[in-house]
Design a protein around this motif. Structure first.
Motif, PDB file in Angstrom:
ATOM      1  N   MET A  11       4.998   7.917   1.880  1.00 57.49           N
ATOM      2  CA  MET A  11       4.184   6.700   1.817  1.00 57.49           C
ATOM      3  C   MET A  11       4.879   5.529   2.482  1.00 57.49           C
ATOM      4  SD  MET A  11       2.324   6.682  -1.844  1.00 57.49           S
ATOM      5  CE  MET A  11       2.054   4.943  -1.684  1.00 57.49           C
ATOM      6  N   SER A  12       6.184   5.446   2.311  1.00 59.01           N
ATOM      7  CA  SER A  12       6.885   4.298   2.908  1.00 59.01           C
ATOM      8  C   SER A  12       6.778   4.342   4.427  1.00 59.01           C
ATOM      9  CB  SER A  12       8.350   4.295   2.482  1.00 59.01           C
ATOM     10  OG  SER A  12       9.017   5.374   3.101  1.00 59.01           O
ATOM     11  N   TYR A  13       6.846   5.575   4.983  1.00 61.93           N
ATOM     12  CA  TYR A  13       6.665   5.712   6.430  1.00 61.93           C
ATOM     13  C   TYR A  13       5.308   5.193   6.860  1.00 61.93           C
ATOM     14  CZ  TYR A  13      10.653   8.532   7.920  1.00 61.93           C
ATOM     15  OH  TYR A  13      11.888   8.970   8.271  1.00 61.93           O
ATOM     16  N   VAL A  14       4.250   5.696   6.177  1.00 58.64           N
ATOM     17  CA  VAL A  14       2.884   5.383   6.581  1.00 58.64           C
ATOM     18  C   VAL A  14       2.596   3.915   6.343  1.00 58.64           C
ATOM     19  CG1 VAL A  14       0.454   5.874   6.110  1.00 58.64           C
ATOM     20  CG2 VAL A  14       2.121   7.732   6.150  1.00 58.64           C
ATOM     21  N   ASN A  15       3.022   3.429   5.174  1.00 56.56           N
ATOM     22  CA  ASN A  15       2.669   2.076   4.756  1.00 56.56           C
ATOM     23  C   ASN A  15       3.323   1.017   5.641  1.00 56.56           C
ATOM     24  OD1 ASN A  15       1.183   0.521   3.106  1.00 56.56           O
ATOM     25  ND2 ASN A  15       2.777   0.263   1.570  1.00 56.56           N
ATOM     26  N   ARG A  16       4.500   1.393   6.186  1.00 53.47           N
ATOM     27  CA  ARG A  16       5.213   0.388   6.957  1.00 53.47           C
ATOM     28  C   ARG A  16       4.452   0.009   8.226  1.00 53.47           C
ATOM     29  NH1 ARG A  16      11.028   1.674   9.323  1.00 53.47           N
ATOM     30  NH2 ARG A  16      11.373   2.297   7.187  1.00 53.47           N
ATOM     31  N   TYR A  17       3.783   0.988   8.837  1.00 54.48           N
ATOM     32  CA  TYR A  17       3.197   0.738  10.154  1.00 54.48           C
ATOM     33  C   TYR A  17       1.682   0.589  10.157  1.00 54.48           C
ATOM     34  CZ  TYR A  17       7.800   2.246  11.636  1.00 54.48           C
ATOM     35  OH  TYR A  17       9.153   2.362  11.796  1.00 54.48           O
ATOM     36  N   ILE A  18       1.016   0.895   9.017  1.00 57.60           N
ATOM     37  CA  ILE A  18      -0.452   0.922   9.041  1.00 57.60           C
ATOM     38  C   ILE A  18      -1.015  -0.124   8.102  1.00 57.60           C
ATOM     39  CG2 ILE A  18      -2.463   2.343   8.445  1.00 57.60           C
ATOM     40  CD1 ILE A  18      -0.847   4.686   9.641  1.00 57.60           C
ATOM     41  N   LYS A  19      -2.026  -0.849   8.568  1.00 56.98           N
ATOM     42  CA  LYS A  19      -2.649  -1.932   7.807  1.00 56.98           C
ATOM     43  C   LYS A  19      -3.589  -1.382   6.738  1.00 56.98           C
ATOM     44  CE  LYS A  19      -2.991  -5.514  11.400  1.00 56.98           C
ATOM     45  NZ  LYS A  19      -3.955  -6.161  12.254  1.00 56.98           N
ATOM     46  N   ASN A  20      -3.811  -2.215   5.689  1.00 55.64           N
ATOM     47  CA  ASN A  20      -4.919  -2.043   4.733  1.00 55.64           C
ATOM     48  C   ASN A  20      -4.995  -0.642   4.125  1.00 55.64           C
ATOM     49  OD1 ASN A  20      -5.461  -4.561   5.733  1.00 55.64           O
ATOM     50  ND2 ASN A  20      -7.029  -3.806   7.173  1.00 55.64           N
ATOM     51  N   LEU A  21      -3.873  -0.115   3.637  1.00 55.91           N
ATOM     52  CA  LEU A  21      -3.931   1.176   2.942  1.00 55.91           C
ATOM     53  C   LEU A  21      -3.849   0.925   1.440  1.00 55.91           C
ATOM     54  CD1 LEU A  21      -1.713   3.809   4.723  1.00 55.91           C
ATOM     55  CD2 LEU A  21      -4.166   3.791   4.460  1.00 55.91           C
ATOM     56  N   LYS A  22      -4.626   1.693   0.658  1.00 53.71           N
ATOM     57  CA  LYS A  22      -4.489   1.604  -0.806  1.00 53.71           C
ATOM     58  C   LYS A  22      -3.529   2.700  -1.222  1.00 53.71           C
ATOM     59  CE  LYS A  22      -9.064  -0.222  -1.755  1.00 53.71           C
ATOM     60  NZ  LYS A  22     -10.413   0.139  -2.254  1.00 53.71           N
ATOM     61  N   PRO A  23      -2.353   2.323  -1.721  1.00 47.71           N
ATOM     62  CA  PRO A  23      -1.363   3.349  -2.075  1.00 47.71           C
ATOM     63  C   PRO A  23      -1.910   4.380  -3.048  1.00 47.71           C
ATOM     64  CG  PRO A  23      -0.391   1.166  -2.138  1.00 47.71           C
ATOM     65  CD  PRO A  23      -1.860   0.969  -1.936  1.00 47.71           C
ATOM     66  N   SER A  24      -2.789   3.950  -3.982  1.00 54.80           N
ATOM     67  CA  SER A  24      -3.260   4.900  -5.010  1.00 54.80           C
ATOM     68  C   SER A  24      -4.078   6.024  -4.368  1.00 54.80           C
ATOM     69  CB  SER A  24      -4.120   4.168  -6.043  1.00 54.80           C
ATOM     70  OG  SER A  24      -5.136   3.422  -5.362  1.00 54.80           O
ATOM     71  N   ASP A  25      -4.982   5.659  -3.423  1.00 50.31           N
ATOM     72  CA  ASP A  25      -5.782   6.694  -2.755  1.00 50.31           C
ATOM     73  C   ASP A  25      -4.881   7.678  -2.012  1.00 50.31           C
ATOM     74  OD1 ASP A  25      -7.641   5.017  -3.624  1.00 50.31           O
ATOM     75  OD2 ASP A  25      -8.354   4.313  -1.658  1.00 50.31           O
ATOM     76  N   LEU A  26      -3.906   7.083  -1.337  1.00 58.39           N
ATOM     77  CA  LEU A  26      -3.006   7.898  -0.513  1.00 58.39           C
ATOM     78  C   LEU A  26      -2.258   8.887  -1.401  1.00 58.39           C
ATOM     79  CD1 LEU A  26      -1.984   8.207   2.368  1.00 58.39           C
ATOM     80  CD2 LEU A  26      -0.184   6.594   1.851  1.00 58.39           C
ATOM     81  N   GLN A  27      -1.820   8.370  -2.567  1.00 56.96           N
ATOM     82  CA  GLN A  27      -1.017   9.193  -3.465  1.00 56.96           C
ATOM     83  C   GLN A  27      -1.829  10.389  -3.956  1.00 56.96           C
ATOM     84  OE1 GLN A  27       0.837   6.517  -6.037  1.00 56.96           O
ATOM     85  NE2 GLN A  27       2.184   7.977  -6.998  1.00 56.96           N
ATOM     86  N   LEU A  28      -3.089  10.136  -4.367  1.00 59.21           N
ATOM     87  CA  LEU A  28      -3.930  11.209  -4.903  1.00 59.21           C
ATOM     88  C   LEU A  28      -4.141  12.304  -3.860  1.00 59.21           C
ATOM     89  CD1 LEU A  28      -6.567   9.162  -6.908  1.00 59.21           C
ATOM     90  CD2 LEU A  28      -4.949  10.831  -7.839  1.00 59.21           C
ATOM     91  N   SER A  29      -4.527  11.876  -2.648  1.00 58.23           N
ATOM     92  CA  SER A  29      -4.825  12.913  -1.660  1.00 58.23           C
ATOM     93  C   SER A  29      -3.563  13.631  -1.193  1.00 58.23           C
ATOM     94  CB  SER A  29      -5.579  12.323  -0.477  1.00 58.23           C
ATOM     95  OG  SER A  29      -4.937  11.157  -0.039  1.00 58.23           O
TER      96      SER A  29
END
Length: 1427
Positions: A11-29
């Protein structure tokens, strides 16, 4: 369980470079094992900050992002991250932002990322806090390491675009995949083990396409160019070596890329854009883009560790180099990067090393509770920098240059299409680019390739010289070859790369690296480089050694003005380039293509990336104390470049077509000559004569101070800088050429060259120059040299027969005579004469002239006040080699200097013994000349010329006439006109030639109007014959313009007089010329084998004594000349420059009067049997020349001068003797000269080899009518054969209209009066004084055998003066007395007076005593007449 560790990392990789992500959705999938995210926006600011490049992202999108995590097999299957379609658009930053991070480029990613995301961090730590007690930390760590080491990244359809000005550069990669591999570079799931501390990865790029297009003002691309690179695939291997299992950073990183085939295509419209992109790369490299804005100060804390901070981009010479090198093409980019500075991008690249290869810093947050990792983290920062090796290898590369033309479609609305035609191709095999670095202190780059060649393709500028239907061989198309063939050489270019199966990494051992300068230089020599590559090798090494405890190393402030930091760091930069054996052929096809490329490159001028800073000297300059100066003297960093060319062959071929008038004006910066259309069928000319130049070795060395600006500011502020410090304030350049030789050769129909006929035998030469850096800082010091040059030539010989010079002339004319196309043919007899078949002896070989010059040394120097030059020429010799009687070659000396001519003025030297010419003879000439930079400078001492010339002996031998008179036979069998081009009459009619010569004699420029030949005005074909009265290489149109717009001869004469006067009026002159002795023999005079070759007086003397059949000879001994200007004391002619004269001339016109003295002028004749007769006894004169001038107030803008010239000549008495044999000899000699002159005049410049080709004016007719000698319109301006040489018939085509400024002839009186008219007058006063003239005429008495008669006439006290003023001319002449007596001599009696006391005529002031004379009545009758 693992999810709680792995998910935050991903998540830290993805979140660092991409706008407007909801961490909770990302975590579930993610926990489901697959994530699919669509239409993502990138965080552009984060990307910019992390990349630290001087680019801004205009946009960045990812179409689809897939993450696949195999939770059940996490220890054996890789995590796969797939990006489908990613597009980014970049442009250069407008004015660099105020982020001070960009200056601390050595600092790692860590600091930046911590600053950018302070908000995300605490939350992530909380997420990671509940660690599971069931999993031991060591196990988690190793598992995470396995996962990270085996992540697979796949990118499909990556699009990057860069826009700037009117350039759009787009890179499209269809797919790129990065995965971990095993020992054999096959896909595998690997981890670092204690036994094998190595990690290998592979990145495969497939179908990479690069496009370069031009956009219009609205940003649209009107028509698309061919792609630069189309569907190119390459693979990269990465190899990381770690010191131990817990290492965060690898100790060795190797990244090597291999391209099998690289095919670049550049059109003429892309070329300026391509060069611009090259310039961008070089500017980025130097760190010239991305510096601070004006007025911004650098943050000093950024530089506390960066020794190089004060350098980046602050030097002027790197900027010059940038613009200079940008003109190179294609892949050569690497090899031409002058003066590299690793700190520009190396330090930038350095900041990535941790980011690429270690885990991210966010892991530290999760694992922060592990004490071992925290300890390790502190240790890691103290460890040394890793060794990084980056390599690029290319098996075969081709660059094709294309010329485009527009094609309009049939309908009005359809878009224009561009059709491109290939004209030039560059092929290169076995290319290697390798860089090795360890931190900032060591950087090495090696570039090489095994072989390369350049070929001509299709046609150029409408000449279809290499179209498919021409069936021309590839060897003819290829004009540049260098190096070896890859098939022969093997895979040496891959040595020690990851693609070499013999490399240590592919055999399980650790590689050794050479990381110190001395060892590096021993290993990578020029010889080793050429053995590995063969065509080109470059080795660039930059090292920094830190010397602790010297200077003030503790200073934190490294601002550019200070120089204290120079003592703490020893930097070295050396570059050596070696270019292997090369063969370069300059024929019409190649020259036109190369120049066409240069023209295309100059078509669009862009603003330079970094403007040169003006050299402004700071007022608040810091003055150094003595210790600082001493530490500065110990070590001054320099950049050293060495370029070596080995075995270079250059062939200059006769031009088969010549359209340079459409290309050269553009290159010279004149107006563009567009809309040029020409289509011609091309027929090659064989055999094709050419000049072949061979050079064994050329070596160029260049050194320049690294920090010129700071160094010069410091040194120029010292009161007395040492020579050593001054030496480093210059850029130095040495050029050495070894084994240069030239010859004539010819290319036959099979494409082979015949054996070259030598023209210049092998010689070597050297040149040295130095240039002061920042000359504006030195304005107070006028004695410091700004430029200095030294030229040395030990020996140069040139030898040629007349036939060879005619062929050289023809080759020169084929290139210089612009505008013709194939209208030249080569005389077959001439070619057969020069290139004789081996083994066949020619009937009468031609004489060869050979001239040699030895020990030439010239020196040039310029300071802010004066320009000066000095030099010596050791000796000059010219001799002829002619076929002898017995088949042996005889050597005939023609000119020899220096020669001892002191005693040659009287014939006594023939009787006495003569010393042989000494090897220690003085130099033939020595001179020093010094000219002020500004003529009106007030403290100026004026110009100085000191010169001495030793004696010279000249032998005008009849062999010289043979050489000059040679004429090839008329017939020419080698025509090549097969297209509508008018042929020149190969032999111009003699009559026309005569008339041209008349015009040359009478009014030099009157003839030029005949270009507009009125007879042919109605017909489109104009036939003219160009003769020597016109300059060779000026096109007709230009000539017409000149003749219409130029001033009259009087105007030019006035201007010339003014210029000469300004140069001479304050010239300190000292000129010494020893006697020059000219021998004119009646027959050839070969040098006997006993004499040292080339000693002319020795040869004459040995013939005089030894040979009975000595030919008659006239000896003319020219006077010794000495000229000294007023008030000058004698100095040695060779001075150290710049120098000061003891008594300088300060006031205008003070250099006059000049004292001119001439001595030892004589003439005598030699005959066989040791007979000598004198013609003019030795005599001399002294004269005084004075010139004064007044400025007149002229009506025009420029002031005119009026001159008064006074010349007084005191002659010594003159004695002339003459007899029958002498008259006969003189007649024979003048007759010889006259015959030769007539032959040369009649035919000399009309030989087919030098018949000037036609110059077209107006359109070339399109009809295929071939006009030749026979069918040309008859020349109407012919001479009737009986007409006098000086008269022409009425057909002359001079237009005597008013429009011609030259149509009326100008007489001498008009010229003189005009000079004196508006332009200031010239008054002349001359006076001669001659004490006595004696003329003796000897003849045998026809009545009495054995008796000789002599007539003696004497004039005494002759004085004459001429006074020429504006209004009158006055001539005075006075003779004191004039007598003619006659004597006779009988055998055994000596000379006695003849009849009537020997008196024939007497004129005296005193009366004549008639008593003695009046003996016979006959005499009495003659008396009145006599008296």
């Amino acid at each position: 369980m693992l999810e709680s560790y792995v998910t935050p990392i991903l998540m830290s990789y993805v979140n660092r470079y991409i706008k407007n992500l909801k961490p909770s959705d990302l975590q579930l999938s993610l926990w489901g094992g697959d994530v699919v995210l669509s239409k993502l926006e990138l965080k552009l600011d984060v990307l910019e900050q992390e990349l630290k490049l001087p680019f801004t992202f205009l946009s960045g999108h990812i179409h689809e992002l897939r993450i696949h995590v195999p939770w059940t097999k996490l220890g054996s299957e890789p995590v796969v991250i797939t990006i489908n379609t990613m597009e980014c658009i970049l442009k250069l930053k407008d004015g660099i932002q105020d982020d001070h991070e960009s200056c601390g480029s050595h600092s790692t990613n860590r600091s930046t990322t911590e600053n950018t995301k302070p908000s995300v961090k605490p939350r992530r730590i909380q997420q990671a806090a509940p660690t599971d007690p069931d999993l031991p930390p060591g196990y988690v760590q190793s598992l995470i390491r396995r996962v990270v080491n085996n992540v697979n990244i796949v990118i499909n359809n990556l699009i990057l675009k860069y826009v700037e000005d009117d350039i759009v550069l787009s890179v499209n990669i269809t797919s790129a995949e990065c995965y971990t591999v095993g020992e054999l570079w096959d896909r595998a799931f690997m981890d670092i083990s204690a036994t094998d501390l190595v990690l290998r990865k592979v990145i495969n790029f497939s179908d990479c396409t690069v496009c370069l297009d031009k956009r219009n003002a609205s940003g649209k691309i009107e028509f698309y160019q061919d792609p630069l690179l189309y569907k190119c695939s390459f693979r990269t291997r990465l190899h990381f070596t770690y010191d131990n299992l817990n290492s965060k950073m690898p100790s060795v990183i190797k990244i090597h890329t291999l391209v099998e085939s690289l095919k670049l295509s550049i059109t003429d419209q892309q070329l300026p854009m391509f060069i611009r992109i090259m310039q961008l790369g070089i500017a980025l490299y130097y760190g010239e883009i991305g510096n601070f804005k004006d007025g911004e100060t650098e943050d000093p804390t950024c530089h506390n560790k960066d020794m190089l901070g004060n350098i980046t981009g602050s030097e002027d010479e790197t900027r010059i180099d940038m613009q200079y090198t940008a003109q190179y093409k294609g892949q050569e980019l690497y090899s031409q990067q002058e003066d590299e500075q690793p700190q520009g991008w190396v330090s930038w690249a350095w900041s990535f090393v941790p980011a690429i290869v270690s885990y991210d810093d966010s892991e530290e947050d999760f694992l922060g509770n592990d004490p071992t990792s925290a300890m390790h983290q502190q240790k890691a920062q103290t460890l040394r920098d890793p060794i990084v090796s980056i390599g690029f290898y290319c098996t075969k590369a081709t660059v094709t240059f294309k010329v485009t033309e527009m094609q309009a479609e049939s309908s009005y609305y359809s878009p224009q299409k561009v059709k491109s035609k290939e004209v030039l191709c560059w092929e290169q095999e076995g290319t290697t680019v390798e860089a090795l670095m360890m931190g900032e202190p060591f950087f090495n780059c090696q570039i090489g390739f095994v072989g390369c060649r350049a070929l001509c393709l299709k046609g150029i500028m409408g000449v279809k010289d290499f179209e498919e239907n021409m069936n021309r061989s590839e060897t003819e198309a290829c004009f540049f070859i260098c190096g070896e063939n890859l098939n022969m050489k093997g895979l040496t270019y891959l040595t020690n790369s990851l693609f070499d199966y013999r490399s240590p990494e592919n055999n399980g051992t650790r590689a050794e690296f050479i990381l110190d300068a001395a060892h590096h230089k021993e290993t990578y020599t020029e010889v080793a480089g050429m053995q590995r590559f063969g065509a080109f090798y470059m080795d660039y090494l930059y090292t920094v050694e830190n010397i602790i405890g010297k200077g003030s190393a503790n200073q934190q402030d490294f601002s550019p003005g200070k120089s204290e930091d120079m003592g703490t760091v020893q930097e070295k930069s050396t570059k050596s380039l070696v270019i292997g054996p090369l063969d370069f052929r300059l024929d019409s096809s190649a020259v036109h293509r190369i120049l066409k490329m240069i023209v295309c490159a100059l078509e669009h001028e862009y603003e330079p990336y970094s403007g040169l800073k003006p050299d402004i000297k700071d007022e608040n300059e810091t003055v150094l104390n003595p210790e600082e100066v001493a530490s500065l003297e110990e070590y001054i960093p320099t950049r050293h470049t060495s370029i070596t060319l080995l075995k270079c062959t250059c062939t200059i071929v006769m031009a088969e077509f010549n359209l340079l008038d459409h290309l050269l004006p553009v290159i010279m910066g004149e107006k563009n000559s567009s809309n040029f259309l020409n289509t011609t069928n091309f027929q090659s000319l064989r055999p094709l004569p050419s000049i072949q130049i061979l050079v064994d070795k050329i070596n160029l060395e260049h050194s320049v101070p690294m920090y010129a600006e700071q160094l010069v500011h410091v040194v120029s502020s010292l009161t007395q800088p040492s020579d050593n410090l001054l030496h480093y304030c210059y850029a130095h350049c040495y050029l050495k050429i070894f084994g240069f030789q030239a010859g004539l050769t010819s290319l036959d129909c099979r494409g082979f060259y015949c054996l070259p006929v030598p023209i210049i035998p092998s010689f070597s030469t050297a040149l040295y120059g130095k240039l002061l850096k920042l000359p504006t800082c030195w304005t107070e010091r006028s004695q410091i040299a700004i430029t200095e040059g030294i030229f040395e030539l030990p020996n140069l010989t040139i030898q040629a027969t007349r036939a060879q010079t005619l062929l050289l002339q023809a080759i020169y004319q084929s290139w210089s005579h612009i505008g013709n196309l194939n209208s030249l043919s080569v005389n077959e007899a001439l070619m057969n004469e020069i290139f004789q078949t081996t083994g066949v002896k020619s009937k009468n070989p031609l004489p060869t002239l050979e001239g040699s010059i030895q020990n030439v040394e010239l020196k040039y120097c310029s300071t802010s006040l004066v320009k000066c030059a000095s030099g010596t020429v050791g000796s000059i010799k010219i001799c002829a080699k002619a076929p002898g009687d017995s088949g042996k070659e005889k050597l005939i000396p023609l000119l020899q200097g220096p020669s001892d001519t002191k005693d040659l003025h009287s014939s006594k030297w023939l009787k006495e013994s003569r010393k042989p010419e000494s090897l220690l003879a003085p130099d033939l000439t020595a001179f020093t000349v010094q000219v002020p930079q500004y003529m009106d400078y007030c403290h100026n001492s004026g110009a100085v010329l000191l010169c001495s010339v030793q004696g010279v002996a000249v032998n005008i031998d009849p062999v010289l006439y043979n050489w000059l008179v040679y004429q090839p036979q008329k017939r020419t069998s080698r025509h090549m006109q097969q297209q509508p081009v008018i042929a020149v009459p190969l032999v111009t009619p003699i009559s026309r030639k005569k008339e041209d010569e008349v015009s040359v004699g009478s009014a030099p420029l009157a003839k030029q109007q005949s270009y507009q030949a009125s007879e042919y005005a109605s017909s489109p074909i104009k036939t003219k014959t160009i003769t020597e009265s016109r300059p060779l290489s000026v096109p007709v149109k230009a000539m017409l313009n000149i003749s219409e717009g130029c001033r009259s001869p009087e105007e030019r004469m006035k201007e010339f007089v003014g210029v000469v006067w300004n140069a001479v009026k304050s010239l300190t002159l000292q000129l010494e010329v020893q006697s020059c002795c000219v021998f004119v023999p009646n027959d050839s005079l070969p040098s006997p084998s006993t004499i040292v070759s080339g000693d002319i007086p020795g040869t004459v003397r040995s013939w005089y004594h030894g040979q009975t059949s000595m030919p008659g000879m006239l000896v003319l001994c020219l006077p010794q000349i000495k000229i000294i200007s007023a008030g000058h004391k004698y100095m040695e002619p060779l001075q150290e420059i710049p120098f000061v004269i003891p008594r300088p001339i300060l006031e205008e016109g003070n250099a006059f009067p000049w004292t001119i003295s001439l001595h030892h002028f004589s003439m005598y004749t030699l005959f066989g049997k040791q007979v000598t007769f004198c013609l003019v006894e030795p005599m001399g004169c002294t004269s005084t020349l004075a010139v004064t001038s007044q400025k007149l107030l002229a009506t025009g803008p420029d002031t005119r001068h009026s001159f008064v010239v006074c010349l007084h000549v005191d002659l010594e008495s003159l004695q002339i003797k003459c007899s029958n044999p002498q008259v006969q000899l003189l007649y024979e000699l003048t007759d010889n000269v006259n015959k030769v002159w007539n032959k040369i005049q009649r035919r000399g410049n009309l030989s087919p080899s030098s018949a000037y080709p036609e110059t077209m004016v107006g359109p070339v007719p399109g009809s295929p009518v071939r006009s030749s000698v026979g069918t040309a319109p008859p020349d109407t301006s012919t001479c009737s054969p009986s007409a006098d040489f000086g008269t022409t018939t009425e057909g002359d085509s001079i237009q005597a209209g008013d429009d011609s400024p030259f149509s009326d002839s100008v007489t001498l009186e008009q010229t003189t009066s005009n000079i004196g008219g508006s332009s200031g007058r010239i008054s002349l006063w001359m006076q001669w004084v001659l004490p006595k003239i004696t003329i003796k005429l000897f003849a045998p008495d026809p009545e009495n055998k054995g008796t000789e008669l002599c007539m003696v006439s004497e004039l005494e006290d002759l004085s004459a003066s001429i006074d020429v003023q504006d209004v009158y001319t006055k001539v005075k002449c006075k003779i004191e007395s004039f007598n003619i007596d006659h004597y006779r001599s009988r055998p055994g009696e000596g000379w006695q007076s003849g009849h009537f006391e020997g008196v024939f005529l007497q004129c005296k002031e005193k009366p004549v005593l008639w008593g003695r004379v009046l003996v016979s009545g006959a005499m009495w009758r003659c008396l009145p007449f006599l008296y």
